[in-house]
Design an enzyme around this catalytic site. Structure first.
Site, PDB file in Angstrom:
ATOM      1  N   HIS A   1     -39.111  17.535  34.411  1.00  0.00           N
ATOM      2  CA  HIS A   1     -40.502  17.100  34.282  1.00  0.00           C
ATOM      3  C   HIS A   1     -40.613  15.685  34.885  1.00  0.00           C
ATOM      4  O   HIS A   1     -39.732  14.841  34.647  1.00  0.00           O
ATOM      5  CB  HIS A   1     -40.918  17.091  32.807  1.00  0.00           C
TER       6      HIS A   1
ATOM      7  N   GLU B   1     -52.570  33.949  35.004  1.00  0.00           N
ATOM      8  CA  GLU B   1     -53.261  32.707  34.630  1.00  0.00           C
ATOM      9  C   GLU B   1     -54.559  32.588  35.420  1.00  0.00           C
ATOM     10  O   GLU B   1     -54.589  32.819  36.631  1.00  0.00           O
ATOM     11  CB  GLU B   1     -52.374  31.490  34.912  1.00  0.00           C
TER      12      GLU B   1
ATOM     13  N   HIS C   1     -55.106  28.012  26.652  1.00  0.00           N
ATOM     14  CA  HIS C   1     -54.363  26.754  26.771  1.00  0.00           C
ATOM     15  C   HIS C   1     -55.132  25.665  26.017  1.00  0.00           C
ATOM     16  O   HIS C   1     -56.360  25.672  25.992  1.00  0.00           O
ATOM     17  CB  HIS C   1     -54.265  26.304  28.239  1.00  0.00           C
TER      18      HIS C   1
ATOM     19  N   ALA D   1     -46.739  17.824  23.040  1.00  0.00           N
ATOM     20  CA  ALA D   1     -47.067  19.232  22.756  1.00  0.00           C
ATOM     21  C   ALA D   1     -46.564  19.628  21.360  1.00  0.00           C
ATOM     22  O   ALA D   1     -47.213  20.404  20.646  1.00  0.00           O
ATOM     23  CB  ALA D   1     -46.434  20.120  23.824  1.00  0.00           C
TER      24      ALA D   1
ATOM     25  N   TYR E   1     -39.541  23.751  31.909  1.00  0.00           N
ATOM     26  CA  TYR E   1     -39.438  23.185  33.265  1.00  0.00           C
ATOM     27  C   TYR E   1     -38.111  23.533  33.941  1.00  0.00           C
ATOM     28  O   TYR E   1     -37.065  23.015  33.558  1.00  0.00           O
ATOM     29  CB  TYR E   1     -39.621  21.662  33.182  1.00  0.00           C
TER      30      TYR E   1
ATOM     31  N   ALA F   1     -57.093  18.775  31.194  1.00  0.00           N
ATOM     32  CA  ALA F   1     -56.426  17.803  30.317  1.00  0.00           C
ATOM     33  C   ALA F   1     -57.395  16.746  29.803  1.00  0.00           C
ATOM     34  O   ALA F   1     -57.194  16.179  28.736  1.00  0.00           O
ATOM     35  CB  ALA F   1     -55.268  17.144  31.044  1.00  0.00           C
TER      36      ALA F   1
ATOM     37  N   THR G   1     -56.652  28.312  31.509  1.00  0.00           N
ATOM     38  CA  THR G   1     -56.256  26.899  31.486  1.00  0.00           C
ATOM     39  C   THR G   1     -57.339  26.032  30.845  1.00  0.00           C
ATOM     40  O   THR G   1     -58.488  26.457  30.686  1.00  0.00           O
ATOM     41  CB  THR G   1     -55.953  26.361  32.905  1.00  0.00           C
TER      42      THR G   1
ATOM     43  N   GLN H   1     -43.021  26.180  34.425  1.00  0.00           N
ATOM     44  CA  GLN H   1     -43.704  25.553  35.545  1.00  0.00           C
ATOM     45  C   GLN H   1     -43.331  26.348  36.798  1.00  0.00           C
ATOM     46  O   GLN H   1     -42.303  27.052  36.812  1.00  0.00           O
ATOM     47  CB  GLN H   1     -43.219  24.092  35.639  1.00  0.00           C
TER      48      GLN H   1
HETATM   49  P1  FAD Z   1     -44.525  17.776  26.379  1.00  0.00           P
HETATM   50  O1  FAD Z   1     -43.630  18.909  26.012  1.00  0.00           O
HETATM   51  O2  FAD Z   1     -45.156  17.010  25.260  1.00  0.00           O
HETATM   52  O3  FAD Z   1     -43.706  16.769  27.316  1.00  0.00           O
HETATM   53  C1  FAD Z   1     -44.369  15.716  28.002  1.00  0.00           C
HETATM   54  C2  FAD Z   1     -43.380  14.622  28.364  1.00  0.00           C
HETATM   55  O4  FAD Z   1     -42.973  13.938  27.189  1.00  0.00           O
HETATM   56  C3  FAD Z   1     -42.104  15.162  28.998  1.00  0.00           C
HETATM   57  O5  FAD Z   1     -41.636  14.241  29.952  1.00  0.00           O
HETATM   58  C4  FAD Z   1     -41.138  15.262  27.820  1.00  0.00           C
HETATM   59  O6  FAD Z   1     -39.817  15.133  28.258  1.00  0.00           O
HETATM   60  C5  FAD Z   1     -41.585  14.089  26.954  1.00  0.00           C
HETATM   61  N1  FAD Z   1     -41.432  14.362  25.505  1.00  0.00           N
HETATM   62  C6  FAD Z   1     -41.908  15.437  24.835  1.00  0.00           C
HETATM   63  N2  FAD Z   1     -41.630  15.338  23.522  1.00  0.00           N
HETATM   64  C7  FAD Z   1     -40.978  14.155  23.364  1.00  0.00           C
HETATM   65  C8  FAD Z   1     -40.434  13.465  22.244  1.00  0.00           C
HETATM   66  N3  FAD Z   1     -40.507  13.979  21.028  1.00  0.00           N
HETATM   67  N4  FAD Z   1     -39.838  12.270  22.455  1.00  0.00           N
HETATM   68  C9  FAD Z   1     -39.747  11.719  23.704  1.00  0.00           C
HETATM   69  N5  FAD Z   1     -40.264  12.349  24.805  1.00  0.00           N
HETATM   70  C10 FAD Z   1     -40.857  13.532  24.639  1.00  0.00           C
HETATM   71  N6  FAD Z   1     -51.988  21.013  32.049  1.00  0.00           N
HETATM   72  C11 FAD Z   1     -53.307  20.998  31.725  1.00  0.00           C
HETATM   73  O7  FAD Z   1     -53.914  19.932  31.698  1.00  0.00           O
HETATM   74  N7  FAD Z   1     -53.982  22.149  31.399  1.00  0.00           N
HETATM   75  C12 FAD Z   1     -53.380  23.365  31.388  1.00  0.00           C
HETATM   76  O8  FAD Z   1     -54.025  24.381  31.086  1.00  0.00           O
HETATM   77  C13 FAD Z   1     -51.985  23.422  31.745  1.00  0.00           C
HETATM   78  N8  FAD Z   1     -51.315  24.596  31.727  1.00  0.00           N
HETATM   79  C14 FAD Z   1     -49.955  24.607  31.968  1.00  0.00           C
HETATM   80  C15 FAD Z   1     -49.256  25.815  31.878  1.00  0.00           C
HETATM   81  C16 FAD Z   1     -47.889  25.861  32.095  1.00  0.00           C
HETATM   82  C17 FAD Z   1     -47.151  27.185  31.970  1.00  0.00           C
HETATM   83  C18 FAD Z   1     -47.189  24.666  32.449  1.00  0.00           C
HETATM   84  C19 FAD Z   1     -45.709  24.708  32.718  1.00  0.00           C
HETATM   85  C20 FAD Z   1     -47.870  23.468  32.555  1.00  0.00           C
HETATM   86  C21 FAD Z   1     -49.248  23.409  32.304  1.00  0.00           C
HETATM   87  N9  FAD Z   1     -49.963  22.214  32.362  1.00  0.00           N
HETATM   88  C22 FAD Z   1     -51.306  22.198  32.066  1.00  0.00           C
HETATM   89  C23 FAD Z   1     -49.291  20.968  32.775  1.00  0.00           C
HETATM   90  C24 FAD Z   1     -48.728  20.172  31.578  1.00  0.00           C
HETATM   91  O9  FAD Z   1     -49.789  19.755  30.756  1.00  0.00           O
HETATM   92  C25 FAD Z   1     -47.966  18.977  32.145  1.00  0.00           C
HETATM   93  O10 FAD Z   1     -46.785  19.410  32.763  1.00  0.00           O
HETATM   94  C26 FAD Z   1     -47.721  17.823  31.191  1.00  0.00           C
HETATM   95  O11 FAD Z   1     -47.309  16.685  31.948  1.00  0.00           O
HETATM   96  C27 FAD Z   1     -46.644  18.068  30.133  1.00  0.00           C
HETATM   97  O12 FAD Z   1     -47.055  18.989  29.228  1.00  0.00           O
HETATM   98  P2  FAD Z   1     -46.019  19.560  28.121  1.00  0.00           P
HETATM   99  O13 FAD Z   1     -46.798  20.460  27.262  1.00  0.00           O
HETATM  100  O14 FAD Z   1     -44.793  20.049  28.760  1.00  0.00           O
HETATM  101  O15 FAD Z   1     -45.703  18.204  27.336  1.00  0.00           O
END
Ligand code: FAD
Length: 321
Positions: free
Chosen positions: A166, A24, A84, A132, A162, A58, A55, A193
């Protein structure tokens, strides 16, 4: 009983699957950082990774530098970028445009993320994608509209997973339900993560498989060589670092000692994940190659050998740069 299939005896299917290697990187924030990053990219390129993740801020603030880095990786290196993208800070229209731009550049891998919510509590604009999962849907819709241009190919869509809960999630079970939902929406693989305890990756995989998640879950490991960085990242990601590692890093006298301690701890984490069946290792490099290369050297990953033409392409690029 049906006769054994010839396919089942093909060496590509009977040998142990090769382990994927990825790094990364983040877009540089200054010309000096860009120069150092490109030095790192050239060093990492010699190890022939399967892809390199870039990356995305956000807030969408580094959109231009992120896209420029991805574009240059395609144009000037033999590396395959995984771009990303985040829901936060972008409208769906902007995201659809960026996805189109990435595809036009030749990118075929996107990590679909929600992104962290702004710390100032600012609410997302009306109509923003909430999760996401919504971004995966959007990527698949853009892909469908362009399927003829992609030679009926497919974009590889990755998502976050995770090993520990999370920070916003009510429970680890909920995290697994979300991962399953992302798989159902079309995610092809997940990257974890950071985690600091060797059993956490195996535990995540066990829980995910039990719930019906079948996609590869690739452990994301960071070279644990800087006390300040471990603490900062642990805070940002909401994960608890191992206290004994913090103590050993704090007690180290010099950088060489910290490097030795950190590389050993990272190799141990990665090896535990490989023993638990990890299909790849994703190294968070922080745009530095020394510790990443040391970890790689000590891991001795069972990787596939690339074609001679690819190796000579890397050598040509390096002679030219
Ligand atoms: P989601 O999967 O959407 O989850 C976010 C929250 O919402 C979680 O608490 C989940 O439980 C909840 N949730 C999800 N779907 C639902 C649903 N349908 N109903 C109710 N609750 C729900 N951040 C950046 O800004 N830029 C990057 O380039 C970046 N790269 C990353 C790379 C990796 C490998 C990882 C692990 C993380 C990265 N992050 C990055 C951080 C990430 O954006 C954060 O962890 C963020 O808070 C959650 O992203 P997510 O895609 O997991 O979100």
């Amino acid at each position: 009983m049906s006769p054994p299939s010839l396919i089942d005896h093909h060496p590509n299917l009977t040998d142990a699957a090769p382990v994927a290697l990825s790094y990364e990187l983040f877009p540089p924030r200054s010309p000096a950082a860009a120069e150092s990053l490109w030095n790192t990219i050239r060093e990492l390129e010699t190890t022939d990774p399967d892809y390199v993740a870039v990356t995305y801020g956000a807030s969408g603030s580094n959109r231009d530098t992120a896209l420029e880095l991805v574009h240059r990786l395609v144009q000037e290196t033999t590396l395959r970028p995984l771009a990303h993208l985040t829901c936060v800070g972008n409208t769906p229209q902007e995201l659809a445009e960026i996805i189109g731009e990435l595809l036009d550049t030749g990118v075929r891998g996107i990590l679909a993320l929600r992104g962290d919510q702004p710390k100032d509590g600012a609410q997302p604009a009306a109509g923003s994608l909430a999760y996401a999962q919504d971004l995966i849907d959007l990527i698949r819709r853009v892909e469908q509209r362009r399927s003829a241009l992609l030679c009926a190919g497919k974009i590889a869509v990755g998502v976050a997973a995770y090993p520990t809960k999370h920070p916003e999630s009510p429970s680890e079970e909920h995290d697994i339900e979300v991962l399953l939902a992302k798989q159902r929406s079309g995610a092809d693989f997940a990257i974890t993560q950071v985690f600091f305890h060797s059993e956490q990756y195996a535990d995540l995989v066990t829980r995910a498989r039990r719930a019906g998640v079948t996609i590869p879950i690739i452990p994301g490991v960071m070279p644990l060589t800087s006390l300040r960085r471990v603490i900062r990242l642990a805070e940002l990601a909401g994960v608890e670092p191992a206290p004994e590692l913090l103590e050993r890093l704090a007690a180290a006298d010099n950088d060489a000692e910290r490097l030795r301690i950190g590389v050993r701890a990272t190799v141990d984490l990665a090896n535990a994940a490989l023993e638990a069946g990890a299909p790849g290792i994703h190294l968070y490099t922080f745009n530095e190659h020394q510790s990443a290369l040391e970890v790689l050297d000590k891991l001795a990953l069972p990787r596939h050998s690339r074609s001679a033409s690819r190796r000579s392409a890397i050598a040509r690029r390096q002679l030219a740069s």
